[in-house]
Design a protein around this motif. Structure first.
Motif, PDB file in Angstrom:
ATOM      1  N   VAL A 159       0.831  -1.205   0.000  1.00 37.73           N
ATOM      2  CA  VAL A 159       0.000   0.000   0.000  1.00 37.73           C
ATOM      3  C   VAL A 159       0.866   1.257   0.000  1.00 37.73           C
ATOM      4  CG1 VAL A 159      -0.306   0.253   2.511  1.00 37.73           C
ATOM      5  CG2 VAL A 159      -2.108   1.005   0.952  1.00 37.73           C
ATOM      6  N   LEU A 160       2.021   1.213   0.620  1.00 40.79           N
ATOM      7  CA  LEU A 160       2.945   2.344   0.540  1.00 40.79           C
ATOM      8  C   LEU A 160       3.386   2.566  -0.904  1.00 40.79           C
ATOM      9  CD1 LEU A 160       5.150   1.726   3.707  1.00 40.79           C
ATOM     10  CD2 LEU A 160       3.806   3.789   3.268  1.00 40.79           C
ATOM     11  N   GLU A 196       1.830   7.364  -9.013  1.00 39.67           N
ATOM     12  CA  GLU A 196       0.702   8.081  -9.606  1.00 39.67           C
ATOM     13  C   GLU A 196      -0.560   7.242  -9.400  1.00 39.67           C
ATOM     14  OE1 GLU A 196       0.572  11.168 -10.981  1.00 39.67           O
ATOM     15  OE2 GLU A 196       2.590  11.274 -10.142  1.00 39.67           O
ATOM     16  N   PRO A 197      -1.707   7.877  -9.169  1.00 42.03           N
ATOM     17  CA  PRO A 197      -2.918   7.092  -8.896  1.00 42.03           C
ATOM     18  C   PRO A 197      -3.306   6.207 -10.076  1.00 42.03           C
ATOM     19  CG  PRO A 197      -3.452   9.415  -9.250  1.00 42.03           C
ATOM     20  CD  PRO A 197      -1.966   9.324  -9.149  1.00 42.03           C
ATOM     21  N   ARG A 198      -3.782   5.028  -9.746  1.00 41.91           N
ATOM     22  CA  ARG A 198      -4.275   4.137 -10.781  1.00 41.91           C
ATOM     23  C   ARG A 198      -5.571   4.700 -11.361  1.00 41.91           C
ATOM     24  NH1 ARG A 198      -3.790  -1.518  -7.341  1.00 41.91           N
ATOM     25  NH2 ARG A 198      -1.506  -1.580  -7.160  1.00 41.91           N
ATOM     26  N   ARG A 199      -5.944   4.185 -12.499  1.00 42.44           N
ATOM     27  CA  ARG A 199      -7.165   4.653 -13.144  1.00 42.44           C
ATOM     28  C   ARG A 199      -8.366   4.416 -12.234  1.00 42.44           C
ATOM     29  NH1 ARG A 199      -8.794   3.402 -19.419  1.00 42.44           N
ATOM     30  NH2 ARG A 199     -10.611   4.789 -19.507  1.00 42.44           N
ATOM     31  N   ALA A 200      -9.232   5.431 -12.123  1.00 42.53           N
ATOM     32  CA  ALA A 200     -10.456   5.390 -11.309  1.00 42.53           C
ATOM     33  C   ALA A 200     -10.164   5.322  -9.812  1.00 42.53           C
ATOM     34  CB  ALA A 200     -11.360   4.229 -11.717  1.00 42.53           C
ATOM     35  N   GLN A 217     -12.901   3.277   2.297  1.00 37.92           N
ATOM     36  CA  GLN A 217     -12.143   4.215   1.460  1.00 37.92           C
ATOM     37  C   GLN A 217     -10.861   3.584   0.925  1.00 37.92           C
ATOM     38  OE1 GLN A 217     -13.220   7.232   0.436  1.00 37.92           O
ATOM     39  NE2 GLN A 217     -15.113   6.633   1.470  1.00 37.92           N
ATOM     40  N   MET A 218     -10.255   2.719   1.712  1.00 42.91           N
ATOM     41  CA  MET A 218      -9.053   2.016   1.261  1.00 42.91           C
ATOM     42  C   MET A 218      -9.347   1.217  -0.004  1.00 42.91           C
ATOM     43  SD  MET A 218      -7.045  -1.115   3.192  1.00 42.91           S
ATOM     44  CE  MET A 218      -8.402  -2.274   2.856  1.00 42.91           C
ATOM     45  N   ARG A 219     -10.520   0.603  -0.051  1.00 44.99           N
ATOM     46  CA  ARG A 219     -10.878  -0.248  -1.179  1.00 44.99           C
ATOM     47  C   ARG A 219     -11.429   0.552  -2.353  1.00 44.99           C
ATOM     48  NH1 ARG A 219     -11.185  -5.515   0.227  1.00 44.99           N
ATOM     49  NH2 ARG A 219     -10.827  -5.982   2.426  1.00 44.99           N
ATOM     50  N   GLY A 251      -8.149   2.034  -3.899  1.00 43.47           N
ATOM     51  CA  GLY A 251      -8.056   0.883  -4.794  1.00 43.47           C
ATOM     52  C   GLY A 251      -7.122  -0.196  -4.297  1.00 43.47           C
ATOM     53  N   PHE A 252      -6.995  -0.326  -2.973  1.00 41.30           N
ATOM     54  CA  PHE A 252      -6.092  -1.335  -2.397  1.00 41.30           C
ATOM     55  C   PHE A 252      -6.894  -2.401  -1.665  1.00 41.30           C
ATOM     56  CE2 PHE A 252      -3.576  -2.831   1.306  1.00 41.30           C
ATOM     57  CZ  PHE A 252      -2.615  -3.543   0.593  1.00 41.30           C
TER      58      PHE A 252
END
Length: 354
Positions: A216-217, A223-227, A296-298, A302-303
């Motif tokens: 997760v780090l 850069e953020p993944r898509r969506a 929110q994590m999911r 997106g993790f």
């Protein structure tokens, strides 16, 4: 991932593992690893800089590195590696973060900041909600220890985010970190041959595996993944919960229920003997527990952790060896007691679960 990544707190195993993971990223040109203590583990091809983040020299280190990404992992509740006092840990957590953020504010190259925090910011109190979200305010602010440090650190980070809106800031609030290599205070507690508990309480606990911490780090620093969006504050924990009594059975450790004043005395004793850091905040956790929401994590970050709370604890327990009460023998004893009880009541015994 930024082309130049600066990581603090690399002398600890978790920091060293993250450095080695980042080095494998093909987009990363250079990793600058910073700590006041020389690491005993390998940092791969990272450039190690021995510097105390409590000192203004961290500003020069950041400026000379030209880092566009900073991952601040030097926020911890563990004992200092150099044998100094708890005061030095607090100074590193709070004063060190202030100095680092001051350097970040002046950096023209900085684009992303990731801060390792903790769910201890929610506290552990009898009137706490069953599940804490990222917006849950503690019923009473922590009065000391690592929990208070984490609250202060997050306050400074929020101030930095307001002053530098051009920098993507991600704060990760980790549940209790466990795994084969975990050296956290809770890991030390679970390593005791007999586990002192608070009489009349069986708290709910959550864990996150050290492997998932690294993953997760890595997501937060890239850069953020898509969506997805990886700026903001996120609770990080494995699925599910375990009761303290379940943890003790799975370890094969007997428990000794004590009244809270007696447990506080016992905690002072084991802390004095250097067996574990039995702090007041850990006593509160072992009394009231703590569970956080990870929606929110999911959905935003997106993790999805690879290991649940139960799986994380199982991996931790496997590396600790059998306790005084091996789980298989304990389960057999429970079955025999249940069989005798059901015989007396005329019921058919059911298979017990460990």
């Amino acid at each position: 991932m930024g082309k130049v990544v600066l990581v603090t707190g690399v002398a600890r195993q978790l920091g060293g593992r993250f450095v080695r993971r980042v080095l494998r990223d093909p987009d990363v040109e250079r990793v600058v690893a910073v700590d006041s203590v020389v690491p005993e583990h390998d940092l791969g091809g990272a450039d190690f800089v021995q510097a105390d983040i409590r000192q203004p020299t961290i500003g020069r280190v950041l400026a000379e590195s030209g880092a566009d990404t900073v991952v601040h992992m030097d926020v911890t509740g563990m004992s200092p590696l150099d044998g100094s006092s708890r005061t030095s840990v607090k100074e590193t957590n709070v004063i060190g973060t202030m100095q680092l953020l001051g350097a970040c504010q002046k950096s023209p190259t900085l684009r992303r900041l990731v801060v390792k925090s903790s769910t201890t910011v929610y506290g552990s109190a009898p009137r706490d909600p069953a599940v804490c979200t990222e917006t849950t305010a503690p019923k009473s602010l922590p009065s000391g220890g690592f929990a208070k440090d984490a609250v202060e650190v997050e306050g400074y980070v929020r101030g930095f985010a307001r002053r530098r809106p051009d920098v993507a800031v991600c704060v990760l609030r980790f549940a209790n970190i466990l795994g084969p290599g975990a050296g956290t205070p809770l890991a030390s507690y679970f390593s005791l041959p007999v586990l002192p508990t608070v009489f009349g309480y069986d708290p709910r606990l959550q864990f996150v595996h050290e492997d998932d911490v690294i993953d997760v780090l890595r997501i937060a620093a890239d850069e953020p993944r898509r969506a997805t969006l990886n700026s903001g504050t996120f609770n990080i924990a494995g699925d599910g919960v375990l009761l303290l009594s379940q943890c003790a059975r799975r370890l094969g450790r007997p428990t000794v229920p004590l009244l809270l004043p007696a447990l506080a005395w016992a905690g002072s004793l084991v802390r004095t003997l250097g067996m574990t850091d039995f702090s007041p905040e850990q006593l509160r956790l072992l009394t009231h527990g703590r569970v956080v929401d990870t929606t929110q994590m999911r959905e935003t970050l997106g993790f999805r952790p690879r290991r649940s709370t139960a799986e994380t604890f199982a991996d931790f327990a496997a590396g600790r060896g059998p306790g005084l009460l091996p789980p298989e023998a304990l389960a057999g004893a429970v079955d025999r007691i249940a069989a005798l009880s059901s015989r007396g009541s005329g019921h058919v015994p059911s298979q017990s679960a460990n």
